[in-house]
Design an enzyme around this catalytic site. Sequence first.
Site, PDB file in Angstrom:
ATOM      1  N   SER A  14      11.021 -32.311   7.219  1.00 13.45           N
ATOM      2  CA  SER A  14      12.615 -32.547   8.313  1.00 13.45           C
ATOM      3  C   SER A  14      12.382 -33.449   9.062  1.00 13.45           C
ATOM      4  O   SER A  14      13.377 -34.013  10.339  1.00 13.45           O
ATOM      5  CB  SER A  14      12.123 -31.165   8.429  1.00 13.45           C
ATOM      6  N   TYR A 159     -10.192 -30.574  11.210  1.00 12.87           N
ATOM      7  CA  TYR A 159      -8.956 -31.289  10.791  1.00 12.87           C
ATOM      8  C   TYR A 159      -9.428 -32.066  10.272  1.00 12.87           C
ATOM      9  O   TYR A 159      -9.290 -32.412   9.097  1.00 12.87           O
ATOM     10  CB  TYR A 159      -8.041 -31.478  12.393  1.00 12.87           C
TER      11      TYR A 159
END
Length: 254
Positions: A14, A159
Amino acid sequence: MTPTNKIALVTGGSRGLGKDMALNLAKKGNHVIITYNSQQGAAQEVVSAIEKQGLKAAALQLNTGAVEGFDKFVEALKSTLQTTFNATQLHYLVNNAGTGVHQSFATTTEAQFDELVNIHLKGVFFLTQKLLPVIADGGAIVNVSSGLARFSTPGYSAYAAMKGAIEVLTRYMAKELGARGIRANIIAPGAIETDFAGGTVRDNAQVNAQIASQTALGRVGLPEDIGSVVAFLCSDDARWVTAQRVEASGGMFL
């Protein structure tokens, strides 16, 4: 461009990199399904942009960090494939959805670590596993790593560790799915001007300039620098490319 009638699924499509991946896949003539976590309106805008190209598109809600919801998602996906695309399988899977945590190694909490595991490692592993019957033989999987798996920048230890794990997993996917003609590759973007990590690279002029000074091509990356590479990997032009890590960073920290 004549549509190939192939169908791509992009998680987290999106906004940001996922949005550009979806649009570039459509430019290649693919129909596209994107997932979104909470931004339904933004997802529908992407769908509309793809449909304006004369292709079919759909958006489905998915939390890629919640494995318990994957069975329900797969059923929704199968229904969408049938009703919107008159199909039973998709050809390309792009595991893009993700989030970032900027925290030093010394202060990273277990909750932060677990969130990253669920989204970037466990989620990718088990979503892809559950989608295997839906991915057509001869298809392709593209996972998303980061330049941070090659170079070290303080604050991204957890991460980057997840991305390192996904790079290894991608090679195993390529090995084990090769018998079905399914290719698996991984793209590793460098610093990109998006809202990732609060938009620091995009909005902080000092950070932007510092990164640009350490990049061979002399600037920070843009989403459109990444989407076209993913579209290439999801094409017959890349039919002999599998188990590869493709870094698209403009030459950061060489």
